[in-house]
Design a protein around this motif. Sequence first.
Motif, PDB file in Angstrom:
ATOM      1  N   PHE A 241       0.922  -1.239  -0.022  1.00 47.68           N
ATOM      2  CA  PHE A 241      -0.238  -0.249   0.051  1.00 47.68           C
ATOM      3  C   PHE A 241       0.858   1.204  -0.068  1.00 47.68           C
ATOM      4  O   PHE A 241       2.049   1.100   0.115  1.00 47.68           O
ATOM      5  CB  PHE A 241      -0.949  -0.023   1.182  1.00 47.68           C
ATOM      6  CG  PHE A 241      -0.085   0.174   2.530  1.00 47.68           C
ATOM      7  CD1 PHE A 241       0.041   1.372   3.030  1.00 47.68           C
ATOM      8  CD2 PHE A 241       0.197  -1.101   3.136  1.00 47.68           C
ATOM      9  CE1 PHE A 241       0.824   1.295   4.387  1.00 47.68           C
ATOM     10  CE2 PHE A 241       0.941  -0.930   4.267  1.00 47.68           C
ATOM     11  CZ  PHE A 241       1.158   0.229   5.122  1.00 47.68           C
ATOM     12  N   LYS A 242       0.459   2.405  -0.265  1.00 48.99           N
ATOM     13  CA  LYS A 242       1.104   3.654  -0.310  1.00 48.99           C
ATOM     14  C   LYS A 242       0.858   4.204   1.193  1.00 48.99           C
ATOM     15  O   LYS A 242      -0.353   4.603   1.529  1.00 48.99           O
ATOM     16  CB  LYS A 242       0.721   4.666  -1.368  1.00 48.99           C
ATOM     17  CG  LYS A 242       1.711   4.537  -2.580  1.00 48.99           C
ATOM     18  CD  LYS A 242       1.365   5.632  -3.407  1.00 48.99           C
ATOM     19  CE  LYS A 242       2.070   5.287  -4.769  1.00 48.99           C
ATOM     20  NZ  LYS A 242       1.604   5.932  -6.002  1.00 48.99           N
ATOM     21  N   ASN A 243       1.884   4.805   1.795  1.00 47.57           N
ATOM     22  CA  ASN A 243       1.895   5.392   3.054  1.00 47.57           C
ATOM     23  C   ASN A 243       1.635   7.125   2.728  1.00 47.57           C
ATOM     24  O   ASN A 243       1.596   7.375   1.592  1.00 47.57           O
ATOM     25  CB  ASN A 243       3.168   5.114   3.968  1.00 47.57           C
ATOM     26  CG  ASN A 243       4.039   5.711   3.533  1.00 47.57           C
ATOM     27  OD1 ASN A 243       4.559   6.672   2.561  1.00 47.57           O
ATOM     28  ND2 ASN A 243       5.489   5.314   4.299  1.00 47.57           N
ATOM     29  N   ALA A 244       1.510   7.739   3.887  1.00 47.43           N
ATOM     30  CA  ALA A 244       1.389   9.289   3.845  1.00 47.43           C
ATOM     31  C   ALA A 244       2.546   9.892   3.085  1.00 47.43           C
ATOM     32  O   ALA A 244       2.019  10.974   2.271  1.00 47.43           O
ATOM     33  CB  ALA A 244       1.144   9.905   5.312  1.00 47.43           C
ATOM     34  N   GLN A 245       3.633   9.435   3.000  1.00 45.18           N
ATOM     35  CA  GLN A 245       4.841   9.987   2.278  1.00 45.18           C
ATOM     36  C   GLN A 245       4.673   9.500   0.932  1.00 45.18           C
ATOM     37  O   GLN A 245       5.741   9.897   0.217  1.00 45.18           O
ATOM     38  CB  GLN A 245       6.262   9.769   3.065  1.00 45.18           C
ATOM     39  CG  GLN A 245       6.204  10.382   4.183  1.00 45.18           C
ATOM     40  CD  GLN A 245       5.769   9.202   5.259  1.00 45.18           C
ATOM     41  OE1 GLN A 245       4.949   8.925   5.559  1.00 45.18           O
ATOM     42  NE2 GLN A 245       6.725   9.266   6.464  1.00 45.18           N
ATOM     43  N   GLY A 246       3.754   8.832   0.613  1.00 45.39           N
ATOM     44  CA  GLY A 246       3.743   8.302  -0.768  1.00 45.39           C
ATOM     45  C   GLY A 246       4.736   7.033  -1.201  1.00 45.39           C
ATOM     46  O   GLY A 246       5.055   6.579  -2.362  1.00 45.39           O
ATOM     47  N   GLN A 247       5.420   6.373  -0.041  1.00 42.41           N
ATOM     48  CA  GLN A 247       6.113   5.313  -0.287  1.00 42.41           C
ATOM     49  C   GLN A 247       5.417   4.081  -0.438  1.00 42.41           C
ATOM     50  O   GLN A 247       4.382   4.002   0.132  1.00 42.41           O
ATOM     51  CB  GLN A 247       6.886   5.212   0.737  1.00 42.41           C
ATOM     52  CG  GLN A 247       8.243   6.238   1.126  1.00 42.41           C
ATOM     53  CD  GLN A 247       8.920   6.153   2.425  1.00 42.41           C
ATOM     54  OE1 GLN A 247       8.174   6.094   3.642  1.00 42.41           O
ATOM     55  NE2 GLN A 247       9.870   5.876   2.488  1.00 42.41           N
ATOM     56  N   VAL A 248       5.805   3.270  -1.266  1.00 45.55           N
ATOM     57  CA  VAL A 248       5.190   1.892  -1.368  1.00 45.55           C
ATOM     58  C   VAL A 248       5.739   0.908  -0.135  1.00 45.55           C
ATOM     59  O   VAL A 248       6.763   0.632  -0.020  1.00 45.55           O
ATOM     60  CB  VAL A 248       5.470   1.213  -2.579  1.00 45.55           C
ATOM     61  CG1 VAL A 248       4.653  -0.142  -2.585  1.00 45.55           C
ATOM     62  CG2 VAL A 248       4.740   2.204  -3.856  1.00 45.55           C
TER      63      VAL A 248
END
Lengths: 461, 108
Positions: free
Chosen positions: A153-160
């Motif tokens: 999934f993508k976290n708040a910082q946009g990292q997968v």
Amino acid sequence: MKQMVTITSTLLALLCAAGVWGAEHPGKSEIEKNGYKGPATCEECHPGTAKTFLDTVHWKHASKVDNVSNLDSKKEYGMKNRIYTMCNGNDIVNNLKEIPKNAEGKSKFTGCNTCHPGNHVSDVGSTGPEAQNAIDCLVCHSTDYDFRQRKPFKNAQGQVVMGQDRSTKAALAIAKPTVKNCMVCHEAAGGGVLVKRGFVFTKETDAHAAKGMVCVDCHKAKNHKIPTGFDPNNWANDGVRVACTDCHGDKPHKGLSAVYNNHTAKIACQTCHIPRTGGAVAKDFTVWEKGGDGFYEPTTLKQEANATVPVYAWYNKTVRNDQHFIGPNGSRKDGKSKIYPFKIFLGKAFYDQKTGKLLSMDFAPPMANGNTRAGVESAARTLGMKDPAAVAKNAVPGWQTIYFGSNHLVTKSKALNCVNCHGVNGVFNFRDLGYSDAEIKKLTNPELYFKQLIEKQKEEW
Amino acid sequence: MKKSVAVLLVVAFVALSVLSLSRVASAEEIKMVGVITKIDIAGKDAKTATATLKDNKTEKLVVITINDDLTLDKFKDHRIVEGDEIRCKYEVIDGKNVSKLFRKTAGC
């Protein structure tokens, strides 16, 4: 004698596993009290475990390799960086990501490094405290893991991020790894369930599973270094090996069957005891097919677990590794080789027009729209090749032949017997294996086995 | 090509529903690929479950009965969930579509 002891102790361990284990992990009440906070929780009683784990194949997807030709002995190889045609990419070019939208406007996450016990932010081969803290101990040790959590999934910082089940509930069910724990990743290696090897480990398909044995009864690990064998296509290793003879010795047959012991110097145990292989026999990475969900997959010719007759070849545990061939070295005469069973797999992919080298592919573009050359271009860019667009445009399709070892699906009742090999029309091509006409005449004469089988027949009736 | 396969499948369906109507157990295996729209399983100790698949080709909903331990286990720990695409082989036994093979299609 020694082998009897080994087998007895394995059986004893099995009995214990059934009784004591599964029952209670000594750390349980502590975890119940304080909750599970990742590897730090385990470290309280198992100090240093996380740090040593970072130095294993399961974390690094690579190791030094000393039995394969055309490699740099100083470098490490594995799923992280290899390029071959069972899966025409690697963790680097196929890093877990969201692919471009397909024609129906749908996207999804994909990448080779989903089969890694990290969280992707701490990825394959990462080191340091953050990496230690990212290890998913429970994917291998919990018998109550909720796999809905193990999704990208993508976290708040946009990292997968690769999700994990870090619930206390899962941590309360700690055990030695079960077959299922290992199969989380091993069952679907090679691009789908049972695709690579047709590796089903059930009581119907494997004599050891029928006796209640699990993966780690044979793949016993110390400090998370898991022993492997010499499959010509599984290069990365933790420096420890497992073999049939570790437990059985090389003369395991008794009574009438003792004749088989005379064969073990030239014929590997697997040859008689694993008469079938399975999984995909060919794939085409240059042309992908659209599935019902609107995404594309490489065109794959699949076979069931036990559906393929193996090919037999001499193997001295060193591997010939060329652009169009990966397989066993060996001969009848080198004094080191035995005859082993293999599955031959043929993979079609793009080769570099200039160097003749096999290219890799980023699966994201073809998965979305079937454009395989765009995948080659993206991979070439990731790898820093010069003029990726030209590399992709000029790439030439070609086939690669790969030999896969066959080390599970062991049977006693269907093991090859005298007629299977010495009968006319036996499974061996004696000529290809290097036997002369005169020898073949002798090897296919009933004199060799007639009496033996008559005795056996009497015993059975 | 694709179309003729689809047509064949429909024919197979029709043939089978006729067969099951006449209560003849058929040994014929039917193959399909579809997305799971619903899984029904009664708790941790369940010995059977049903999954509803939406056939990719016909868009029809097909209810499959699953009895094998390996697949049941994958329902229980959610390795297989609603939304997964499945390659399935089943036989019609006493009017039920009993699964013989039930695998996620997801590949490379």
